[in-house]
Scaffold this motif. Sequence first.
Motif, PDB file in Angstrom:
ATOM      1  N   THR A 107       1.019  -1.392   0.069  1.00  0.00           N
ATOM      2  CA  THR A 107       0.293   0.091  -0.140  1.00  0.00           C
ATOM      3  C   THR A 107       0.716   1.190  -0.496  1.00  0.00           C
ATOM      4  O   THR A 107       2.100   1.023   0.321  1.00  0.00           O
ATOM      5  CB  THR A 107      -0.530  -0.151   1.496  1.00  0.00           C
ATOM      6  OG1 THR A 107      -1.645   1.084   1.220  1.00  0.00           O
ATOM      7  CG2 THR A 107      -0.405   0.488   2.537  1.00  0.00           C
ATOM      8  N   ASP A 108       0.355   2.445  -0.625  1.00  0.00           N
ATOM      9  CA  ASP A 108       0.820   3.764  -0.515  1.00  0.00           C
ATOM     10  C   ASP A 108       0.370   4.349   0.571  1.00  0.00           C
ATOM     11  O   ASP A 108       0.725   5.756   0.542  1.00  0.00           O
ATOM     12  CB  ASP A 108       1.034   4.465  -2.010  1.00  0.00           C
ATOM     13  CG  ASP A 108       1.739   3.663  -2.818  1.00  0.00           C
ATOM     14  OD1 ASP A 108       2.647   3.055  -2.718  1.00  0.00           O
ATOM     15  OD2 ASP A 108       1.156   3.773  -4.232  1.00  0.00           O
ATOM     16  N   ASN A 109      -1.235   3.799   1.098  1.00  0.00           N
ATOM     17  CA  ASN A 109      -1.704   4.794   2.459  1.00  0.00           C
ATOM     18  C   ASN A 109      -0.511   5.360   3.476  1.00  0.00           C
ATOM     19  O   ASN A 109       0.177   4.099   3.912  1.00  0.00           O
ATOM     20  CB  ASN A 109      -2.781   4.562   3.198  1.00  0.00           C
ATOM     21  CG  ASN A 109      -3.623   4.150   4.032  1.00  0.00           C
ATOM     22  OD1 ASN A 109      -2.838   5.038   5.137  1.00  0.00           O
ATOM     23  ND2 ASN A 109      -4.014   5.666   3.365  1.00  0.00           N
ATOM     24  N   GLU A 110       0.009   6.646   3.585  1.00  0.00           N
ATOM     25  CA  GLU A 110       0.142   6.603   5.239  1.00  0.00           C
ATOM     26  C   GLU A 110      -0.165   6.353   6.037  1.00  0.00           C
ATOM     27  O   GLU A 110       1.045   5.935   6.845  1.00  0.00           O
ATOM     28  CB  GLU A 110       1.048   7.997   4.426  1.00  0.00           C
ATOM     29  CG  GLU A 110       1.683   8.679   3.277  1.00  0.00           C
ATOM     30  CD  GLU A 110       3.264   7.660   3.735  1.00  0.00           C
ATOM     31  OE1 GLU A 110       3.869   7.586   4.487  1.00  0.00           O
ATOM     32  OE2 GLU A 110       3.617   7.513   2.302  1.00  0.00           O
ATOM     33  N   ASP A 111      -1.346   6.650   6.243  1.00  0.00           N
ATOM     34  CA  ASP A 111      -1.293   6.080   7.459  1.00  0.00           C
ATOM     35  C   ASP A 111      -0.970   4.760   8.588  1.00  0.00           C
ATOM     36  O   ASP A 111      -0.585   4.280   9.345  1.00  0.00           O
ATOM     37  CB  ASP A 111      -3.174   6.482   8.020  1.00  0.00           C
ATOM     38  CG  ASP A 111      -3.270   8.163   7.797  1.00  0.00           C
ATOM     39  OD1 ASP A 111      -2.331   9.044   8.286  1.00  0.00           O
ATOM     40  OD2 ASP A 111      -4.407   8.026   7.515  1.00  0.00           O
ATOM     41  N   VAL A 112      -1.442   3.688   6.652  1.00  0.00           N
ATOM     42  CA  VAL A 112      -0.988   1.920   7.362  1.00  0.00           C
ATOM     43  C   VAL A 112       0.094   2.351   7.286  1.00  0.00           C
ATOM     44  O   VAL A 112       0.707   1.041   8.174  1.00  0.00           O
ATOM     45  CB  VAL A 112      -2.369   1.327   6.046  1.00  0.00           C
ATOM     46  CG1 VAL A 112      -1.174   0.157   5.792  1.00  0.00           C
ATOM     47  CG2 VAL A 112      -2.990   1.819   6.299  1.00  0.00           C
ATOM     48  N   ARG A 113       1.163   2.929   6.576  1.00  0.00           N
ATOM     49  CA  ARG A 113       3.097   2.708   6.712  1.00  0.00           C
ATOM     50  C   ARG A 113       3.266   2.805   7.543  1.00  0.00           C
ATOM     51  O   ARG A 113       3.961   1.987   8.466  1.00  0.00           O
ATOM     52  CB  ARG A 113       3.308   3.007   5.766  1.00  0.00           C
ATOM     53  CG  ARG A 113       3.124   2.535   3.811  1.00  0.00           C
ATOM     54  CD  ARG A 113       3.128   3.286   2.672  1.00  0.00           C
ATOM     55  NE  ARG A 113       4.336   3.106   3.125  1.00  0.00           N
ATOM     56  CZ  ARG A 113       5.171   2.999   2.326  1.00  0.00           C
ATOM     57  NH1 ARG A 113       4.968   1.935   1.597  1.00  0.00           N
ATOM     58  NH2 ARG A 113       6.981   3.531   2.270  1.00  0.00           N
ATOM     59  N   GLY A 152      -2.953  -2.047  -2.251  1.00  0.00           N
ATOM     60  CA  GLY A 152      -4.399  -1.025  -1.617  1.00  0.00           C
ATOM     61  C   GLY A 152      -5.384  -1.398  -0.629  1.00  0.00           C
ATOM     62  O   GLY A 152      -4.791  -1.578   0.407  1.00  0.00           O
ATOM     63  N   LYS A 153      -6.130  -0.821  -1.261  1.00  0.00           N
ATOM     64  CA  LYS A 153      -7.177  -1.004   0.319  1.00  0.00           C
ATOM     65  C   LYS A 153      -7.379  -1.881   0.962  1.00  0.00           C
ATOM     66  O   LYS A 153      -7.405  -2.818   2.405  1.00  0.00           O
ATOM     67  CB  LYS A 153      -8.467  -0.609  -0.120  1.00  0.00           C
ATOM     68  CG  LYS A 153      -9.868   0.020   0.709  1.00  0.00           C
ATOM     69  CD  LYS A 153     -10.853   0.402   0.190  1.00  0.00           C
ATOM     70  CE  LYS A 153     -12.566   0.864   0.973  1.00  0.00           C
ATOM     71  NZ  LYS A 153     -13.360   1.179   0.831  1.00  0.00           N
ATOM     72  N   GLU A 169      -4.469  -2.685   3.312  1.00  0.00           N
ATOM     73  CA  GLU A 169      -4.965  -2.157   4.410  1.00  0.00           C
ATOM     74  C   GLU A 169      -5.839  -2.738   5.145  1.00  0.00           C
ATOM     75  O   GLU A 169      -5.210  -3.476   6.811  1.00  0.00           O
ATOM     76  CB  GLU A 169      -5.142  -0.517   4.488  1.00  0.00           C
ATOM     77  CG  GLU A 169      -4.103  -0.151   3.608  1.00  0.00           C
ATOM     78  CD  GLU A 169      -4.772   1.512   2.226  1.00  0.00           C
ATOM     79  OE1 GLU A 169      -6.201   1.644   2.777  1.00  0.00           O
ATOM     80  OE2 GLU A 169      -4.133   1.321   1.474  1.00  0.00           O
ATOM     81  N   GLU A 223     -13.108   3.344   8.862  1.00  0.00           N
ATOM     82  CA  GLU A 223     -12.695   4.207   7.730  1.00  0.00           C
ATOM     83  C   GLU A 223     -12.834   4.037   7.096  1.00  0.00           C
ATOM     84  O   GLU A 223     -13.419   4.506   5.320  1.00  0.00           O
ATOM     85  CB  GLU A 223     -11.955   5.364   8.002  1.00  0.00           C
ATOM     86  CG  GLU A 223     -11.746   6.241   9.400  1.00  0.00           C
ATOM     87  CD  GLU A 223     -10.055   7.242   9.169  1.00  0.00           C
ATOM     88  OE1 GLU A 223      -9.144   6.561   8.698  1.00  0.00           O
ATOM     89  OE2 GLU A 223      -9.987   7.648  10.272  1.00  0.00           O
ATOM     90  N   ARG A 224     -12.234   2.394   6.619  1.00  0.00           N
ATOM     91  CA  ARG A 224     -12.389   2.076   5.498  1.00  0.00           C
ATOM     92  C   ARG A 224     -13.920   0.627   5.026  1.00  0.00           C
ATOM     93  O   ARG A 224     -13.363   0.296   3.986  1.00  0.00           O
ATOM     94  CB  ARG A 224     -11.370   1.240   5.226  1.00  0.00           C
ATOM     95  CG  ARG A 224      -9.742   1.348   4.454  1.00  0.00           C
ATOM     96  CD  ARG A 224      -8.849   1.293   5.917  1.00  0.00           C
ATOM     97  NE  ARG A 224      -7.530   2.276   4.536  1.00  0.00           N
ATOM     98  CZ  ARG A 224      -7.539   3.115   5.622  1.00  0.00           C
ATOM     99  NH1 ARG A 224      -7.550   3.324   7.103  1.00  0.00           N
ATOM    100  NH2 ARG A 224      -6.096   3.696   5.567  1.00  0.00           N
TER     101      ARG A 224
END
Length: 223
Positions: free
Chosen positions: A83-89, A159-160, A163, A217-218
């Motif tokens: 994933t590229d999501n900064e919150d998860v990373r 991705g999602k 996550e 949120e997802r």
Amino acid sequence: MTPDVADPENVPTRRPFPGGWAAMVAVAALVALGLILWFVAAPGDEDSSAVPTAGSADAGFARDMAVHHQQAVELSFIVRDRTDNEDVRRLAYDIAQTQANQRGMLLGWLDLWGLPKTSADGYMSWMNGGHSGHQTEDGSLMPGMATDTEIDQLREAGGKDAEILYLQLLTDHHMGGVDMARACAQQCEVPQERQLAQGMVDAQQSEMQLMADMLRERGSAPR
């Protein structure tokens, strides 16, 4: 099975870690060595000079939680690349760093005590009403740990979807870890280890709430 970055003789390797965070984990392990010495030397409300026995809750918790933590580090490395999501990373980075650090402390205590890092009695045998022999055919070694199939699913997701699966797997993982840490906080004799275990309970419960919010949120929820 999960890879071992702090003690190659302890847990068989599943797959080498990619770069970047691997250096972070190595640094965390070095920091943990210093913390081990501080914890052992730190005053407690009880005599902490006695060495626990191999069958004690202190040794059992150190052995089992080291393995439990290692899988959380592995899962966090995997999702970093899915994933590229900064919150998860960012969450994955925090979990990997914290649990690699704590794992180094647990293995360091076993070294200082001169105790083996594996038990002939299997995992969880130290817990009152424990789950010795929990390992499933699909590789789940202890309650809360992901199976080989679930780890492969995370490797293949993106991705999602990655996550959500990561947050669900880590929520389950934390639930199992909290049960183990709470048992040590009640059963372990070394005061510094009880202190560490209670800190795990508090921190992982907070992270579970954060992960529940992130799942919501997802459009999802813990399993």
